[in-house]
Write an enzyme that holds these catalytic residues in place. Structure first.
Site, mmCIF file in Angstrom:
data_model
loop_
_atom_site.group_PDB
_atom_site.id
_atom_site.type_symbol
_atom_site.label_atom_id
_atom_site.label_comp_id
_atom_site.label_asym_id
_atom_site.label_seq_id
_atom_site.Cartn_x
_atom_site.Cartn_y
_atom_site.Cartn_z
ATOM 1 N N SER A 263 0.835 -1.192 0.000
ATOM 2 C CA SER A 263 0.000 0.000 0.000
ATOM 3 C C SER A 263 0.870 1.242 0.000
ATOM 4 C CB SER A 263 -0.929 0.009 1.214
ATOM 5 O OG SER A 263 -0.278 0.570 2.327
ATOM 6 N N LYS A 264 0.324 2.307 -0.478
ATOM 7 C CA LYS A 264 1.105 3.521 -0.627
ATOM 8 C C LYS A 264 1.447 4.133 0.722
ATOM 9 C CE LYS A 264 0.695 8.259 -1.877
ATOM 10 N NZ LYS A 264 -0.239 9.229 -1.351
#
Length: 519
Positions: free
Chosen positions: A253-254
RNA sequence: GGCCCCUUCGUCUAGUGGUUAGGACACCGGCCUUUCACGCCGGCAACGCGGGUUCGAGCCCCGCAGGGGUCACCA
């Protein structure tokens, strides 16, 4: 059957590498079957600035060459392709669900629902809404309204039996209906939620195959329920394993950039990118300049084909040895059957290996074209470039060989572009090879005189002359080469010294030697 | 916690009852070499565990463990 697949990005302002893989698989499947691949913007929850937040995503798709047949900017037969503009269609779906009894108006407050949920949890029971505030008639509804309550629309989910999904990747998956909740499909303000919207859109847009990440697998029962109750034929489902963090099985995930930076390989890739960015004079914002986001690769000179090739092999393989695929081969050979079930971790080193291979396979001319914009952005070559830039750059890129792995790597060799008087010197190396090396200055000075008289200033002659020079003095090549290198390039490393000197030319080499000798 | 999914070298994977368990990236050694980067040669390294079924199990069945996803009036 006509194959139609879709990717439905949320306008978040960036394109996630995991999302690209999902999109790639959708795109490949559609292309392989001569079908359509579409983009639909999932902005049901978005306020404003959708265009601005969407632009980088579309740009990413364009850069990667994943063209979409229908969607934003290109239109298509089933517009609009923005969920925020399709509310009338969702309303019709809600009305139909309500009319058939597949959904009901619920007047419970969120607090009441929450209380039930907690009570169930405390007694160790699975939560199932009591439907206490369900209104099935207008009279009931009026009563709740009189109490000041507002209604949402909930699905009247089955509470017995089970659902069997035949997933193209995972095979048969069975869900007991009792585990499903009466999900809300429409808020009190009339806006509809994702699941309803997604099902209605997929049907309206004639999507034949829903290929998406595994995290949607457990959402599938409610979506199938909606589709069935609306009388839609079901699409085929294929749930891909998600892309995991480097060195772990957690979903990439970012948000967790800081955590990934503890991974050596990931940090190295980011640093590589930052080095390029700095040399172009960019302010690096780690929110955006991040190997989880596709822009990162574009900005530092990765090849779209390399990224796609790498991503293709992340969770899919053709056989036990084929690793390189052209676009045509990808389209020809891809199959959902051979998609893996287990999540695959993102491996920055392997990505770089694919990039390196793709870069070295590029014809010189194309490599030069890939590299030139970085020199221009860094202000080392003007735009448009002077006419002698082409041949000069070609020589450099050729001499650099496989040292240039990404476009931005050309900025490791700025010494070819700066004026002699502005050449930065690596002080440590200068100390070691010239200032503190006994006799180095004299040697270099003598060699300078020899250079001045060379007839052909090309690599072969230079090599011959230098070897002859050291032989005459009974010294080793390395006794002189290092000093010459730091003198003419300012750096301890670089590519072949003779090629380097030939490219720089006699005048430049002599001038740089003079400057260094004076230091 | 409920439900669901997953499990072969460090990583990506091949493998569908009989293989010295193959390849790639990484890593380690050596060679090449003016540095660096390549290249070449060699090496290390895996079937989560326990039961079955079978003459024979990485492949089939059951259990366990571990990992993960998901349980919103987010998408």
């Amino acid at each position: 059957m006509l194959v139609r697949t879709r990717f439905a990005p949320s306008p978040t302002g960036y394109l996630h590498i995991g999302g690209v893989r999902t999109a790639l698989f959708n795109w490949l499947f559609a292309r392989q079957h001569g079908g359509q691949f579409l983009l639909r913007v999932d902005d049901t929850d978005q306020e404003r600035n959708v265009e601005a937040a969407l632009a980088p995503i579309l740009a990413g798709f364009r850069w990667l060459g994943l063209d979409w047949d229908e969607g934003p900017e290109v239109g298509g037969p089933y517009p609009p392709y923005y969920q925020s503009q399709r509310s009338a269609k969702y309303q019709a779906g809600v009305d139909q669900l309500l009319a058939s009894g597949a959904a009901y108006r619920d007047f419970a407050t969120t607090d009441e629902i929450q209380a039930e949920r907690e009570a169930a949890q405390q007694s160790g029971q699975q939560f199932t809404y009591s439907r206490r505030r369900m209104a099935t008639t207008d009279v009931e509804a009026a009563k709740f309204v009189a109490e000041g309550r507002q209604a949402v629309v909930r699905l009247m989910m089955p509470r017995a039996g089970e659902l069997v999904i035949n997933d193209l990747i995972r095979g048969q998956v069975v869900f007991p209906w009792a585990g499903e909740q009466d999900h809300v499909v429409q808020r009190a303000d009339g806006t509809c939620l994702y699941h309803l919207a997604s099902v209605v859109d997929d049907h309206d847009m004639q999507i034949s195959h829903v290929i998406r990440a595994e995290e949607h697998l457990s959402n599938t029962p409610r979506q199938i329920f909606i589709a069935q109750q609306l009388g839609y034929p079901l699409p085929q489902y294929a749930h891909l394993p998600y892309v995991a963090e480097p060195g772990s099985k957690n979903k990439l995930s970012k948000r967790k950039l800081d955590k990934y930076l503890k991974n050596k390989d990931f940090a190295q890739l980011k640093e590589h990118g930052e080095r390029v960015a700095q040399r172009m004079g960019w302010e690096v914002n780690s929110e955006v300049f991040n190997p989880v986001i596709v822009d990162f690769y574009e900005h530092i000179g990765f090849l779209p084909d390399a990224i796609l090739n790498y991503l293709l092999l992340l969770g899919w393989s053709l056989d036990d040895k084929t690793e390189e695929f052209t676009r045509e081969e990808m389209i020809r050979d891809f199959s959902l059957e051979r998609v893996n079930k287990a999540p695959a971790s993102f491996d920055p080193q392997k990505l770089m290996a694919f990039q390196d291979r793709a870069m070295q396979k590029l014809p010189l001319k194309q490599k030069v074209a890939r590299v030139l914009p970085f020199l221009q952005t860094a202000g080392l070559v003007s735009t448009p470039p002077p006419c002698d830039t082409g041949p000069y750059l070609s020589q450099i890129v050729e001499a650099a060989g496989d040292r240039i792995k990404i476009g931005g790597d050309i900025l490791d060799y700025t010494d070819f572009f700066v004026p002699d008087s502005e050449l930065p010197y690596d002080e440590k190396t200068l100390d070691k090879r010239l200032r503190n090396a006994p006799g180095a200055r004299e040697l270099l000075s003598d060699f300078r005189e020899r250079l001045a008289t060379i007839e052909n200033f090309d690599a072969a002659t230079l090599e011959h002359v230098l070897k002859e020079f050291v032989d005459q003095r009974g010294i080793k090549i390395s006794d002189l080469v290092h000093a010459v290198r730091v003198t003419v390039t300012g750096k301890p490393v670089g590519f072949g010294l003779f090629e380097t000197m030939a490219i720089l030319g006699r005048e430049c080499c002599l001038s740089r030697i003079d400057i260094a000798l004076a230091k």
